[in-house]
Design a protein around this motif. Structure first.
Motif, PDB file in Angstrom:
ATOM      1  N   ILE A 428       0.849  -1.192   0.000  1.00 32.21           N
ATOM      2  CA  ILE A 428       0.000   0.000   0.000  1.00 32.21           C
ATOM      3  C   ILE A 428       0.884   1.242   0.000  1.00 32.21           C
ATOM      4  N   ASP A 429       0.541   2.220  -0.766  1.00 34.56           N
ATOM      5  CA  ASP A 429       1.304   3.484  -0.787  1.00 34.56           C
ATOM      6  C   ASP A 429       0.306   4.645  -0.695  1.00 34.56           C
ATOM      7  N   LEU A 430       0.580   5.567   0.254  1.00 29.89           N
ATOM      8  CA  LEU A 430      -0.329   6.719   0.376  1.00 29.89           C
ATOM      9  C   LEU A 430      -0.027   7.721  -0.741  1.00 29.89           C
ATOM     10  N   ASP A 431      -1.026   8.379  -1.180  1.00 29.51           N
ATOM     11  CA  ASP A 431      -0.816   9.424  -2.172  1.00 29.51           C
ATOM     12  C   ASP A 431      -0.826  10.771  -1.457  1.00 29.51           C
ATOM     13  N   GLY A 432      -0.047  11.676  -2.024  1.00 26.89           N
ATOM     14  CA  GLY A 432      -0.144  13.082  -1.618  1.00 26.89           C
ATOM     15  C   GLY A 432       0.488  13.435  -0.292  1.00 26.89           C
ATOM     16  N   LEU A 433       1.296  12.551   0.290  1.00 26.38           N
ATOM     17  CA  LEU A 433       1.906  12.893   1.596  1.00 26.38           C
ATOM     18  C   LEU A 433       2.831  14.097   1.455  1.00 26.38           C
ATOM     19  N   LYS A 434       3.619  14.059   0.383  1.00 24.58           N
ATOM     20  CA  LYS A 434       4.576  15.165   0.191  1.00 24.58           C
ATOM     21  C   LYS A 434       3.828  16.499   0.099  1.00 24.58           C
ATOM     22  N   GLN A 435       2.721  16.453  -0.664  1.00 28.55           N
ATOM     23  CA  GLN A 435       1.925  17.673  -0.864  1.00 28.55           C
ATOM     24  C   GLN A 435       1.367  18.180   0.473  1.00 28.55           C
ATOM     25  N   ILE A 436       0.857  17.238   1.269  1.00 31.81           N
ATOM     26  CA  ILE A 436       0.292  17.634   2.586  1.00 31.81           C
ATOM     27  C   ILE A 436       1.393  18.186   3.473  1.00 31.81           C
ATOM     28  N   ASN A 437       2.550  17.513   3.470  1.00 28.22           N
ATOM     29  CA  ASN A 437       3.701  18.012   4.240  1.00 28.22           C
ATOM     30  C   ASN A 437       4.023  19.436   3.832  1.00 28.22           C
ATOM     31  N   ASP A 438       4.102  19.638   2.510  1.00 26.64           N
ATOM     32  CA  ASP A 438       4.536  20.937   2.002  1.00 26.64           C
ATOM     33  C   ASP A 438       3.496  22.020   2.269  1.00 26.64           C
ATOM     34  N   GLY A 441       2.013  21.294   6.492  1.00 31.71           N
ATOM     35  CA  GLY A 441       2.998  21.069   7.562  1.00 31.71           C
ATOM     36  C   GLY A 441       3.221  19.584   7.852  1.00 31.71           C
ATOM     37  N   HIS A 442       4.358  19.329   8.464  1.00 30.93           N
ATOM     38  CA  HIS A 442       4.779  17.947   8.749  1.00 30.93           C
ATOM     39  C   HIS A 442       3.851  17.229   9.723  1.00 30.93           C
ATOM     40  N   GLU A 443       3.332  18.016  10.716  1.00 29.64           N
ATOM     41  CA  GLU A 443       2.437  17.406  11.725  1.00 29.64           C
ATOM     42  C   GLU A 443       1.201  16.830  11.046  1.00 29.64           C
ATOM     43  N   ARG A 444       0.728  17.589  10.054  1.00 31.31           N
ATOM     44  CA  ARG A 444      -0.475  17.136   9.338  1.00 31.31           C
ATOM     45  C   ARG A 444      -0.132  15.852   8.556  1.00 31.31           C
ATOM     46  N   GLY A 445       1.078  15.848   7.982  1.00 34.71           N
ATOM     47  CA  GLY A 445       1.542  14.640   7.277  1.00 34.71           C
ATOM     48  C   GLY A 445       1.614  13.460   8.237  1.00 34.71           C
ATOM     49  N   ASP A 446       2.130  13.719   9.453  1.00 33.87           N
ATOM     50  CA  ASP A 446       2.184  12.660  10.488  1.00 33.87           C
ATOM     51  C   ASP A 446       0.781  12.168  10.813  1.00 33.87           C
ATOM     52  N   GLY A 470       8.452   5.662   5.124  1.00 30.73           N
ATOM     53  CA  GLY A 470       7.809   6.773   4.425  1.00 30.73           C
ATOM     54  C   GLY A 470       6.300   6.593   4.384  1.00 30.73           C
ATOM     55  N   ASP A 471       5.751   6.598   3.177  1.00 30.79           N
ATOM     56  CA  ASP A 471       4.290   6.433   3.063  1.00 30.79           C
ATOM     57  C   ASP A 471       3.913   5.040   2.555  1.00 30.79           C
ATOM     58  N   GLU A 472       4.851   4.095   2.730  1.00 25.17           N
ATOM     59  CA  GLU A 472       4.598   2.716   2.259  1.00 25.17           C
ATOM     60  C   GLU A 472       4.137   1.823   3.413  1.00 25.17           C
ATOM     61  N   ARG A 544      -4.643   5.376 -11.237  1.00 26.05           N
ATOM     62  CA  ARG A 544      -5.369   6.415 -10.486  1.00 26.05           C
ATOM     63  C   ARG A 544      -4.945   7.816 -10.917  1.00 26.05           C
ATOM     64  N   ARG A 545      -3.659   7.915 -11.317  1.00 18.31           N
ATOM     65  CA  ARG A 545      -3.174   9.232 -11.730  1.00 18.31           C
ATOM     66  C   ARG A 545      -3.702   9.598 -13.119  1.00 18.31           C
ATOM     67  N   SER A 546      -3.987   8.508 -13.946  1.00 14.03           N
ATOM     68  CA  SER A 546      -4.432   8.769 -15.313  1.00 14.03           C
ATOM     69  C   SER A 546      -5.858   9.300 -15.295  1.00 14.03           C
TER      70      SER A 546
HETATM   71  N1  LIG Z   1       5.124  13.954   7.840  1.00 17.61           N
HETATM   72  C1  LIG Z   1       5.938  12.941   7.519  1.00 17.61           C
HETATM   73  N2  LIG Z   1       6.451  12.873   6.282  1.00 17.61           N
HETATM   74  C2  LIG Z   1       7.257  11.841   5.966  1.00 17.61           C
HETATM   75  C3  LIG Z   1       7.574  10.830   6.882  1.00 17.61           C
HETATM   76  N3  LIG Z   1       8.407   9.931   6.294  1.00 17.61           N
HETATM   77  C4  LIG Z   1       8.587  10.365   5.024  1.00 17.61           C
HETATM   78  N4  LIG Z   1       7.887  11.522   4.815  1.00 17.61           N
HETATM   79  C5  LIG Z   1       7.834  12.323   3.650  1.00 17.61           C
HETATM   80  O1  LIG Z   1       6.843  11.780   2.797  1.00 17.61           O
HETATM   81  C6  LIG Z   1       7.125  12.158   1.490  1.00 17.61           C
HETATM   82  C7  LIG Z   1       6.895  11.013   0.580  1.00 17.61           C
HETATM   83  O2  LIG Z   1       7.074  11.471  -0.717  1.00 17.61           O
HETATM   84  P1  LIG Z   1       6.565  10.693  -1.947  1.00 17.61           P
HETATM   85  O3  LIG Z   1       7.172   9.302  -1.939  1.00 17.61           O
HETATM   86  O4  LIG Z   1       6.739  11.550  -3.143  1.00 17.61           O
HETATM   87  O5  LIG Z   1       5.068  10.480  -1.595  1.00 17.61           O
HETATM   88  P2  LIG Z   1       3.748  11.156  -2.123  1.00 17.61           P
HETATM   89  O6  LIG Z   1       3.805  12.620  -2.046  1.00 17.61           O
HETATM   90  O7  LIG Z   1       2.649  10.497  -1.354  1.00 17.61           O
HETATM   91  O8  LIG Z   1       3.741  10.673  -3.619  1.00 17.61           O
HETATM   92  P3  LIG Z   1       3.611   9.160  -4.117  1.00 17.61           P
HETATM   93  O9  LIG Z   1       3.934   8.234  -3.042  1.00 17.61           O
HETATM   94  O10 LIG Z   1       4.562   9.121  -5.269  1.00 17.61           O
HETATM   95  O11 LIG Z   1       2.169   9.077  -4.506  1.00 17.61           O
HETATM   96  C8  LIG Z   1       8.553  12.699   1.454  1.00 17.61           C
HETATM   97  O12 LIG Z   1       8.543  14.062   1.291  1.00 17.61           O
HETATM   98  C9  LIG Z   1       9.086  12.341   2.845  1.00 17.61           C
HETATM   99  O13 LIG Z   1       9.957  13.340   3.330  1.00 17.61           O
HETATM  100  C10 LIG Z   1       7.030  10.935   8.184  1.00 17.61           C
HETATM  101  O14 LIG Z   1       7.258  10.088   9.066  1.00 17.61           O
HETATM  102  N5  LIG Z   1       6.208  11.993   8.462  1.00 17.61           N
END
Ligand SMILES: Nc1nc2c(ncn2[C@@H]2O[C@H](COP(=O)(O)OP(=O)(O)OP(=O)(O)O)[C@@H](O)[C@H]2O)c(=O)[nH]1
Length: 560
Positions: A428-438, A441-446, A470-472, A544-546
């Motif tokens: 499983i891989d989450l989508d959009g984590l990087k975007q949410i982080n950016d 904020g990181h807390e929201r990503g957490d 990461g998001d896997e 899903r991206r298409s």
């Molecule tokens: N908030 C948070 N971010 C994390 C953590 N571990 C990794 N990340 C960030 O998660 C992001 C994952 O990036 P990507 O692999 O591009 O993930 P994505 O944005 O969901 O895109 P895809 O997986 O390609 O769909 C990176 O920016 C990491 O720095 C964590 O424990 N907490």
């Protein structure tokens, strides 16, 4: 100093373990020469004595002596026993002369069938109203204490002998029994300190049995003069290394370790010296045993004060040998008359008490080792749990995932306890984590990672979820085809749920690969399954991206 302290006691009454001590007539000592004959009659005694050189005492390093003592006849007629004891000798000739003209010639010593075992002893009859004297000739390479001539009724002697023999045999039994048992424990568990202790106990038993003449009395075994002393000289050879190892002195006190091994080596070298110089054998044994007892007692006191727990019973054990030792040592060195009637027996009992307390020390040591092992096991378990848990989500991490896969691979060759024997890996891989982080904020990503983990942990399937990094994420689920469908549906639902939780830019892609029921899989098959699930997950992500209709149809298909 001990001699000075105890000397007054020696002049006072002798203390006995069993009631009234025997009569102890004063003994006069004379030098004897070979071919010297005893007096023929009581009347000859004054002239016979006048012709000889009187000595203040015997020499502890042995020699040829006459010992003469008056036998005071009490009023009543009784059968009496004259014992010549309190010291080591092999044979002695006794002549009892009476003013009634009687002359009894007797022999005392080891292996003589006097019907009263374990002591050089002769029963005799002394008539009331007459005076008697006993003249003893004894030759020995050494004496273990100042010899004593005792006079007691046969009845009193029998009672004392029974009690003393019972105590002696019990003490020897304790030494032997503990020795054999702990030797087995040491050999079986391969703990050298236990093995050394077992050997020491058996050596002490052999030494004391030989000292009391048991091999000669029971088995008619020849009794060499240095027999028992050799056993005692061997005691430090095993006892000092035992103390060093048991108290772990190598780690705590290197200098004490060197001293301990030094005592053991010097004692081992003393064995041939004692064989070559029999008159020195007993002195050497006394010095060897004394030095190792003082060494072990002092290092155990030091260890106790330094907080080494296994020293507790050690200290008590040495109190057990030092108390009788304080009595017997000055006696052994010829510095004083024995203040107790049964000094040797008392020392043997001290030794068996020491053996029991040291056995307690070993049992206590086992307990400490067991507790340390339990703490180590618990620590290892905690460390493995920490190392295999993802701190953010509380799910198992990649290590836990790999260990689980290994376990399943190992089990797959045995009948599987799992439902239908089939199982699935979901990647499983989450989508959009990087975007949410950016953006948020990181807390929201957490928070997104935690929300996803929480939902994955309670998927309606029998299995476990892992965060691989990461998001896997991954899920290992057990069950048949139906349960695989349920898993697929639940993951599709989770995609929507994440958005419902407010993570609008998020979602998840996944791929599931399952084994067939009863299929035997090795690690390469499982790795291939994981790769396949990963490939499917990426395929899903790209669909899903298409934005095409095909992508949406595929999404709808997978969700069904
Ligand atoms: N908030 C948070 N971010 C994390 C953590 N571990 C990794 N990340 C960030 O998660 C992001 C994952 O990036 P990507 O692999 O591009 O993930 P994505 O944005 O969901 O895109 P895809 O997986 O390609 O769909 C990176 O920016 C990491 O720095 C964590 O424990 N907490």
């Amino acid at each position: 100093m001990l001699a000075t302290l105890l000397a007054p006691a020696a002049h006072a009454a002798t203390w006995s373990l069993f009631g009234q001590p025997p009569l102890e007539p004063p003994v006069a000592t004379y030098r004897a020469t070979s071919g010297d004959l005893p007096p023929q009659a009581y009347a000859e005694l004054p002239a016979w004595l006048a012709a000889r050189q009187r000595l203040p005492s015997i020499n502890m390093l042995g020699g040829n002596y006459w010992l003469v003592a008056p036998l005071q006849t009490p009023d009543d007629d009784a059968e009496w026993v004259v014992t010549f004891d309190n010291t080591y000798y092999r044979r002695a000739n006794l002549v009892i002369l009476g003013d009634d003209g009687s002359r009894q010639r007797l022999e005392a010593g080891r292996g003589i069938d006097t019907n009263v075992m374990l002591r050089g002893t002769v029963p005799t009859t002394l008539r009331s109203g007459h005076r008697y004297a006993v003249v003893i000739q004894v030759t020995s390479p050494f004496f273990t204490a100042l010899p004593r001539i005792d006079l007691q009724t046969r009845e009193a002697y029998r009672r004392r002998l029974t009690n003393e023999s019972a105590l002696m045999l019990t003490s020897l039994g304790v030494l032997g029994g503990l020795g054999v048992f702990i030797l087995f424990v040491g050999l079986w568990t391969r703990v050298l300190s236990y093995t050394l202790y077992g050997c020491q106990s058996l050596i002490l038993m052999a030494g004391w049995a030989s000292f009391f003449g048991l091999p000669a009395d029971w088995f008619g075994m020849g009794d060499s003069v240095v027999n028992f002393t050799l056993w005692f000289i061997l005691v430090p050879v095993v006892h000092a290394p035992f103390t060093v190892r048991f108290l772990e002195l190598k780690r705590h006190a290197p200098r004490a370790t060197r001293i301990g091994y030094g005592i053991a080596i010097v004692s081992a070298l003393a064995v041939p010296v004692a064989m070559l110089l029999p008159s020195m054998a007993f002195l050497i044994a006394t010095i060897a045993v004394t030095s190792v007892v003082f060494y072990s007692a002092s290092v155990s006191i030091w260890a106790l004060l330094s907080g080494i727990r296994q020293a507790r019973f050690f200290v008590l054990a040495y109190v057990c040998v030092l108390v009788p030792g304080a009595i017997i040592l000055p006696v052994n060195f010829g510095l004083m008359h024995s203040p107790v009637d049964n000094a040797d027996l008392l020392t043997l009992m001290g030794n068996s008490g020491e053996a029991m307390l040291l056995a307690f020390a070993l049992a206590d040591h086992m307990k400490l080792v067991q507790a340390a092992r339990e703490r180590f096991r618990q620590g290892m378990q905690d460390a493995i749990a920490r190392a295999s848990t993802d701190p953010l989500t509380g799910l198992g991490n990649r290590l836990a995932f790999n260990m689980r896969i290994e376990e399943i691979t190992r089990r797959s060759s045995t009948p599987s306890p799992l439902v239908g024997g089939a199982w699935q890996i979901a990647m499983i891989d989450l989508d959009g984590l990087k975007q949410i982080n950016d953006n948020e904020g990181h807390e929201r990503g957490d928070a997104l990672l935690q929300a996803a983990a929480r939902e994955l942990a309670r998927l309606p399937c029998q299995g476990h979820a892992y965060r691989l990094g990461g998001d896997e994420f991954a899920v290992i689920a057990f069950g048949d085809e139906l349960s695989q469908h349920r898993l697929t549906y639940a993951l599709s639902q989770l995609d929507h749920q994440l958005r419902e939780y407010g993570f609008l830019a998020s979602g998840l892609s996944f791929g599931i690969c399952g084994s067939k029921p009863g299929e035997d899989l090795d690690s390469s098959d499982v790795a291939a399954m994981a790769r396949e699930a990963d490939r499917m997950m990426y395929e899903h992500k790209s669909r899903r991206r298409s934005p095409s209709a095909g992508g949406r149809e595929a999404q709808a298909e997978i969700e069904r």
